[in-house]
Scaffold this active site. Structure first.
Site, PDB file in Angstrom:
ATOM      1  N   GLN A  52       0.825  -1.203   0.000  1.00 34.61           N
ATOM      2  CA  GLN A  52       0.000   0.000   0.000  1.00 34.61           C
ATOM      3  C   GLN A  52       0.866   1.262   0.000  1.00 34.61           C
ATOM      4  OE1 GLN A  52      -3.277  -0.778   2.497  1.00 34.61           O
ATOM      5  NE2 GLN A  52      -4.198   1.218   2.324  1.00 34.61           N
ATOM      6  N   SER A 100       4.143  -6.460   2.816  1.00 35.92           N
ATOM      7  CA  SER A 100       2.791  -6.431   3.378  1.00 35.92           C
ATOM      8  C   SER A 100       1.769  -6.983   2.380  1.00 35.92           C
ATOM      9  CB  SER A 100       2.442  -5.005   3.819  1.00 35.92           C
ATOM     10  OG  SER A 100       1.240  -4.973   4.544  1.00 35.92           O
ATOM     11  N   LEU A 101       0.881  -6.138   1.855  1.00 33.59           N
ATOM     12  CA  LEU A 101      -0.078  -6.558   0.819  1.00 33.59           C
ATOM     13  C   LEU A 101       0.641  -7.278  -0.335  1.00 33.59           C
ATOM     14  CD1 LEU A 101      -2.633  -6.254  -1.123  1.00 33.59           C
ATOM     15  CD2 LEU A 101      -1.670  -4.042  -1.692  1.00 33.59           C
ATOM     16  N   ARG A 155      -9.180  -8.835   2.784  1.00 35.96           N
ATOM     17  CA  ARG A 155      -8.157  -8.236   3.656  1.00 35.96           C
ATOM     18  C   ARG A 155      -8.395  -6.728   3.784  1.00 35.96           C
ATOM     19  NH1 ARG A 155      -2.901  -5.816   3.205  1.00 35.96           N
ATOM     20  NH2 ARG A 155      -1.288  -6.811   4.497  1.00 35.96           N
ATOM     21  N   HIS A 213      -0.235  -3.877  11.015  1.00 34.77           N
ATOM     22  CA  HIS A 213       0.851  -4.688  11.578  1.00 34.77           C
ATOM     23  C   HIS A 213       1.085  -4.389  13.060  1.00 34.77           C
ATOM     24  CE1 HIS A 213       1.572  -6.346   7.659  1.00 34.77           C
ATOM     25  NE2 HIS A 213       1.528  -5.120   7.182  1.00 34.77           N
ATOM     26  N   GLN A 261       0.163 -12.395   9.574  1.00 36.12           N
ATOM     27  CA  GLN A 261       0.870 -11.250   8.999  1.00 36.12           C
ATOM     28  C   GLN A 261       0.296  -9.897   9.420  1.00 36.12           C
ATOM     29  OE1 GLN A 261       0.085  -9.378   5.504  1.00 36.12           O
ATOM     30  NE2 GLN A 261       2.018  -9.749   4.465  1.00 36.12           N
TER      31      GLN A 261
END
Length: 295
Positions: free
Chosen positions: A9, A88-89, A113, A195, A244
């Site tokens: 992102q 991440s993503l 998500r 996170h 995650q």
């Protein structure tokens, strides 16, 4: 060894993916399929929408995933990863690229998500901040001393660590870290504390969706955010992906592990050049470039 890395992102830009759509019938096919799966025309927003529209989490995450994954598909025989990782993503893009997830399942999980994270953000106001110019351990120790929820969330590169948590706790941490010598400690324009433990409701929701999805054995190792090491078992990949959202993104550690394991050429697949910039700060001696279509 060729390593392919996938952005997360923040890499979005207006008009993203339009060149792919115009140059490749295969890309068109995938983009149209994505509109059907999502139930709205994401291509309209990607190609012609405003920066504001693109910033909506339910749009941003699928848009970045689509740009990355469709570019990898269109590269065809030129796309031969020997190792992959995603920030991440971007980890979900990496998992489609190395055969663990189908395009359809990957996009469905990304959409779930995004919506789960959006919901968690709305339920409890929270934020993130970038801390520049301090050793990781000083940031970690400071977060542990602050009352309230604030944790190290993204280990982006040496001297750049993002912290995440409750607004008051993050603001207090920024103040203390500046006093301890941080060059900068600045709040980020994000919707919530990604996170961090604040994402627990989203993690539970996503874990159920991951559990119900079929994962195949990968065609090459994936260096996951949670472990920062090569993972080659579908079951282990699944387990790590489930945690995650509340665990830190160990990006610096992942890249260092990939280099130690023989990664010599790093190619960023997707919008922007964020990861190439981080690569130069992690290890300037390693080649980093962006994937692009031949004219």
């Amino acid at each position: 060894m060729k390593a392919y890395i996938f952005p997360g992102q923040g890499a979005q830009f207006t008009g993203m993916g339009l060149d792919l759509y115009e140059k490749s019938p295969l890309a068109q096919e995938y983009f149209e399929k994505a509109n059907d799966i999502l139930g709205f025309s994401i291509t309209d927003i990607m190609f012609e929408g405003t920066a504001e529209q693109l910033k909506e989490t339910k749009v941003t995450q699928p848009a970045i995933f689509l740009h990355s994954v469709i570019l990898a598909k269109v590269l065809g025989d030129d796309f031969k990863p020997e190792m992959v990782a995603g920030h991440s993503l971007g980890e979900l893009s990496a998992l489609v690229a190395n055969g663990v997830l189908s395009f359809e399942d990957g996009l469905t999980l990304v959409s779930k998500r995004a919506l789960a994270m959006q919901k968690a953000c709305e339920a409890a106001p929270s934020t993130m901040a970038a801390v520049l110019g301090l050793d990781d351990h000083i940031v970690e120790e400071t977060c542990a001393e602050i009352d309230g929820v604030v944790v190290a969330a993204n280990y982006n590169c040496p001297g750049q660590l993002v912290i995440s948590g409750e607004i008051e706790a993050v603001e207090k941490a920024c103040k203390v870290l500046t006093e301890k010598g941080a060059k900068r400690a600045i709040l980020l324009p994000v919707g919530g504390a990604f996170h961090s433990p604040m994402m627990e409701p989203a993690r539970e929701e996503l874990a159920a969706a991951i559990e119900a999805t079929e994962f195949s054995e990968p065609t090459c190792p994936v260096y996951q955010n949670v472990t920062a090491s090569a993972v080659t078992s579908a079951d282990e990949i699944k387990k790590n992906l489930m945690i995650q959202l509340t665990a830190p993104v160990k990006w610096t550690q992942s890249i260092k592990a990939m280099i130690a394991d023989g990664g010599t050429e790093f190619i960023e697949v997707g919008p922007g050049k964020v990861l190439q910039g981080l690569m130069r700060k992690i290890d300037r001696s390693v080649a980093a470039s962006g994937a692009s279509l031949a004219e």
